[in-house]
Write a protein that holds these residues in place. Sequence first.
Motif, PDB file in Angstrom:
ATOM      1  N   THR A   8       0.810  -1.212   0.000  1.00 37.53           N
ATOM      2  CA  THR A   8       0.000   0.000   0.000  1.00 37.53           C
ATOM      3  C   THR A   8       0.849   1.269   0.000  1.00 37.53           C
ATOM      4  OG1 THR A   8      -0.108   0.000   2.429  1.00 37.53           O
ATOM      5  CG2 THR A   8      -1.900  -1.105   1.249  1.00 37.53           C
ATOM      6  N   PHE A   9       0.245   2.320  -0.502  1.00 39.17           N
ATOM      7  CA  PHE A   9       0.734   3.685  -0.331  1.00 39.17           C
ATOM      8  C   PHE A   9      -0.459   4.608  -0.533  1.00 39.17           C
ATOM      9  CE2 PHE A   9       2.388   7.751  -1.948  1.00 39.17           C
ATOM     10  CZ  PHE A   9       3.133   8.118  -0.828  1.00 39.17           C
ATOM     11  N   ASN A  10      -0.830   5.285   0.528  1.00 40.24           N
ATOM     12  CA  ASN A  10      -1.973   6.212   0.503  1.00 40.24           C
ATOM     13  C   ASN A  10      -3.236   5.545  -0.045  1.00 40.24           C
ATOM     14  OD1 ASN A  10      -0.336   8.156   1.605  1.00 40.24           O
ATOM     15  ND2 ASN A  10      -0.098   9.336  -0.269  1.00 40.24           N
ATOM     16  N   GLU A  11      -3.654   4.496   0.622  1.00 38.72           N
ATOM     17  CA  GLU A  11      -4.845   3.733   0.218  1.00 38.72           C
ATOM     18  C   GLU A  11      -5.971   3.852   1.249  1.00 38.72           C
ATOM     19  OE1 GLU A  11      -5.538   2.228  -2.468  1.00 38.72           O
ATOM     20  OE2 GLU A  11      -3.647   1.893  -3.527  1.00 38.72           O
ATOM     21  N   ALA A  12      -6.060   5.007   1.911  1.00 36.18           N
ATOM     22  CA  ALA A  12      -7.094   5.194   2.932  1.00 36.18           C
ATOM     23  C   ALA A  12      -8.497   4.984   2.365  1.00 36.18           C
ATOM     24  CB  ALA A  12      -6.975   6.594   3.545  1.00 36.18           C
ATOM     25  N   HIS A  13      -8.694   5.318   1.102  1.00 37.46           N
ATOM     26  CA  HIS A  13     -10.010   5.191   0.480  1.00 37.46           C
ATOM     27  C   HIS A  13     -10.369   3.747   0.149  1.00 37.46           C
ATOM     28  CE1 HIS A  13      -6.980   5.543  -2.635  1.00 37.46           C
ATOM     29  NE2 HIS A  13      -7.822   5.029  -3.517  1.00 37.46           N
ATOM     30  N   ASN A  14      -9.385   2.836   0.203  1.00 37.38           N
ATOM     31  CA  ASN A  14      -9.620   1.441  -0.152  1.00 37.38           C
ATOM     32  C   ASN A  14      -9.381   0.443   0.986  1.00 37.38           C
ATOM     33  OD1 ASN A  14     -10.387   1.590  -2.909  1.00 37.38           O
ATOM     34  ND2 ASN A  14      -8.258   1.851  -3.549  1.00 37.38           N
ATOM     35  N   ILE A  15      -8.606   0.843   1.989  1.00 33.38           N
ATOM     36  CA  ILE A  15      -8.062  -0.130   2.931  1.00 33.38           C
ATOM     37  C   ILE A  15      -9.124  -0.864   3.746  1.00 33.38           C
ATOM     38  CG2 ILE A  15      -7.683   1.588   4.764  1.00 33.38           C
ATOM     39  CD1 ILE A  15      -5.341  -1.346   3.857  1.00 33.38           C
ATOM     40  N   PHE A  34       5.221   3.855   3.694  1.00 33.00           N
ATOM     41  CA  PHE A  34       5.176   5.085   4.485  1.00 33.00           C
ATOM     42  C   PHE A  34       4.106   6.045   3.963  1.00 33.00           C
ATOM     43  CE2 PHE A  34       9.282   3.240   5.341  1.00 33.00           C
ATOM     44  CZ  PHE A  34       9.429   3.419   6.712  1.00 33.00           C
ATOM     45  N   SER A  35       2.868   5.581   3.992  1.00 31.93           N
ATOM     46  CA  SER A  35       1.736   6.399   3.558  1.00 31.93           C
ATOM     47  C   SER A  35       1.657   7.689   4.358  1.00 31.93           C
ATOM     48  CB  SER A  35       0.427   5.619   3.725  1.00 31.93           C
ATOM     49  OG  SER A  35       0.351   4.550   2.816  1.00 31.93           O
ATOM     50  N   THR A  36       1.185   8.748   3.692  1.00 28.49           N
ATOM     51  CA  THR A  36       1.045  10.047   4.348  1.00 28.49           C
ATOM     52  C   THR A  36      -0.415  10.364   4.671  1.00 28.49           C
ATOM     53  OG1 THR A  36       0.992  11.130   2.176  1.00 28.49           O
ATOM     54  CG2 THR A  36       3.128  10.963   3.269  1.00 28.49           C
ATOM     55  N   ASP A  37      -1.314   9.428   4.354  1.00 28.26           N
ATOM     56  CA  ASP A  37      -2.722   9.637   4.691  1.00 28.26           C
ATOM     57  C   ASP A  37      -3.074   8.752   5.895  1.00 28.26           C
ATOM     58  OD1 ASP A  37      -2.835   7.087   3.668  1.00 28.26           O
ATOM     59  OD2 ASP A  37      -4.216   7.550   2.032  1.00 28.26           O
ATOM     60  N   ALA A  41      -3.859   4.024  10.192  1.00 25.53           N
ATOM     61  CA  ALA A  41      -4.885   4.110  11.234  1.00 25.53           C
ATOM     62  C   ALA A  41      -6.111   3.283  10.888  1.00 25.53           C
ATOM     63  CB  ALA A  41      -5.274   5.571  11.448  1.00 25.53           C
ATOM     64  N   LEU A  42      -6.481   3.281   9.611  1.00 25.40           N
ATOM     65  CA  LEU A  42      -7.671   2.554   9.178  1.00 25.40           C
ATOM     66  C   LEU A  42      -7.425   1.056   9.017  1.00 25.40           C
ATOM     67  CD1 LEU A  42      -8.999   5.088   6.501  1.00 25.40           C
ATOM     68  CD2 LEU A  42      -9.941   4.668   8.775  1.00 25.40           C
ATOM     69  N   ALA A  43      -6.158   0.663   9.058  1.00 24.80           N
ATOM     70  CA  ALA A  43      -5.809  -0.747   8.875  1.00 24.80           C
ATOM     71  C   ALA A  43      -5.771  -1.528  10.183  1.00 24.80           C
ATOM     72  CB  ALA A  43      -4.463  -0.862   8.160  1.00 24.80           C
ATOM     73  N   GLN A  44      -6.083  -0.872  11.285  1.00 21.35           N
ATOM     74  CA  GLN A  44      -6.045  -1.549  12.582  1.00 21.35           C
ATOM     75  C   GLN A  44      -7.135  -2.609  12.650  1.00 21.35           C
ATOM     76  OE1 GLN A  44      -3.398  -0.841  14.563  1.00 21.35           O
ATOM     77  NE2 GLN A  44      -2.921   0.467  12.798  1.00 21.35           N
ATOM     78  N   HIS A  45      -6.718  -3.868  12.783  1.00 22.56           N
ATOM     79  CA  HIS A  45      -7.653  -4.999  12.792  1.00 22.56           C
ATOM     80  C   HIS A  45      -6.925  -6.189  13.433  1.00 22.56           C
ATOM     81  CE1 HIS A  45     -10.017  -8.378  11.170  1.00 22.56           C
ATOM     82  NE2 HIS A  45     -11.009  -7.508  11.031  1.00 22.56           N
ATOM     83  N   PRO A  46      -7.635  -7.039  14.167  1.00 22.32           N
ATOM     84  CA  PRO A  46      -6.981  -8.172  14.844  1.00 22.32           C
ATOM     85  C   PRO A  46      -6.195  -9.086  13.907  1.00 22.32           C
ATOM     86  CG  PRO A  46      -9.208  -7.883  15.670  1.00 22.32           C
ATOM     87  CD  PRO A  46      -9.071  -6.949  14.516  1.00 22.32           C
ATOM     88  N   LYS A  47      -6.633  -9.219  12.660  1.00 21.70           N
ATOM     89  CA  LYS A  47      -5.947 -10.115  11.723  1.00 21.70           C
ATOM     90  C   LYS A  47      -4.783  -9.453  10.996  1.00 21.70           C
ATOM     91  CE  LYS A  47      -9.587 -13.418  10.423  1.00 21.70           C
ATOM     92  NZ  LYS A  47     -10.325 -13.995   9.267  1.00 21.70           N
ATOM     93  N   VAL A  48      -4.693  -8.128  11.084  1.00 21.30           N
ATOM     94  CA  VAL A  48      -3.756  -7.388  10.242  1.00 21.30           C
ATOM     95  C   VAL A  48      -2.406  -7.180  10.925  1.00 21.30           C
ATOM     96  CG1 VAL A  48      -3.299  -5.171   9.115  1.00 21.30           C
ATOM     97  CG2 VAL A  48      -5.570  -6.211   8.967  1.00 21.30           C
ATOM     98  N   THR A  49      -1.341  -7.501  10.186  1.00 20.62           N
ATOM     99  CA  THR A  49       0.022  -7.123  10.558  1.00 20.62           C
ATOM    100  C   THR A  49       0.446  -6.033   9.593  1.00 20.62           C
ATOM    101  OG1 THR A  49       0.563  -9.353  11.348  1.00 20.62           O
ATOM    102  CG2 THR A  49       2.408  -7.888  10.822  1.00 20.62           C
TER     103      THR A  49
END
Length: 248
Positions: A8-15, A34-37, A41-49
């Motif tokens: 990813t890079f700046n994928e807040a609209h899709n993540i 190193f996304s700047t958006d 923060a939006l990727a926080q999830h129990p399954k996500v590393t």
Amino acid sequence: MITALAITFNEAHNIERYINSMSFADEIIIVDSFSTDHTEALAQHPKVTFVKRVFDDFSSQKNYAISLAKHDWVTFFDLDEEVPEALATELIATVRSNPTAKAFRVKRDYHFMGKRIKYSGFQTDIAVRLFNKNYCKYNGKLVHEAIQTTATIGKLKHHVKHQTYKDFDNYNQKLTQYSKLQAEALFKKNVRPNLYHFLFRPWYRFMHQYFLRFGFLDGKEGFIICYVHAFSVFKRYIQLWTMYRKID
């Protein structure tokens, strides 16, 4: 057991949509440049590393993600690809069947400017999206990377929706990034641009996509996409020329 991988890079609209669509996976690993958006923060999830790594090229970034996977079977969908429930179910069933094939291609239904593009070169848009990491890796190309394997490659029944268009500027920026990486690859091969590259190659790209690949059947969207892709070829050689001239 399946690991879902993404870069990813700046994928807040899709993540968030991506994570929800990968809920069938046992783990999700995201390698971010190193996304700047608000992607992280939006990727926080129990399954996500969530891992950060400086981007050098697409193959290296994806192969690094593969090295982090705990499970042998992995999926590697782009963030602008929408995985329907039927495809998710097929992915799980395929892995559980202990298949002889070690990689599986998925047909992508390409959408641009709100329209399904059926021609313009995208009628054969198919890519490996499920594979066994012990038999497969990305081929090292800086851009338009593909899975490299000596194992059998199968094909899944269900399609993925490729919604690559966010807005025109975003789409153009993607093509500019691809053009720059392609120019870097040509520079390493000591290819020097000339009038053939500046004039013929863009013209041929447009003619090939618009006429030989029936882009005219996609209406004005077909014309636009063929024109923009042809111009991206022109930009590739402009960028290559500036490398030789040492122009920033």
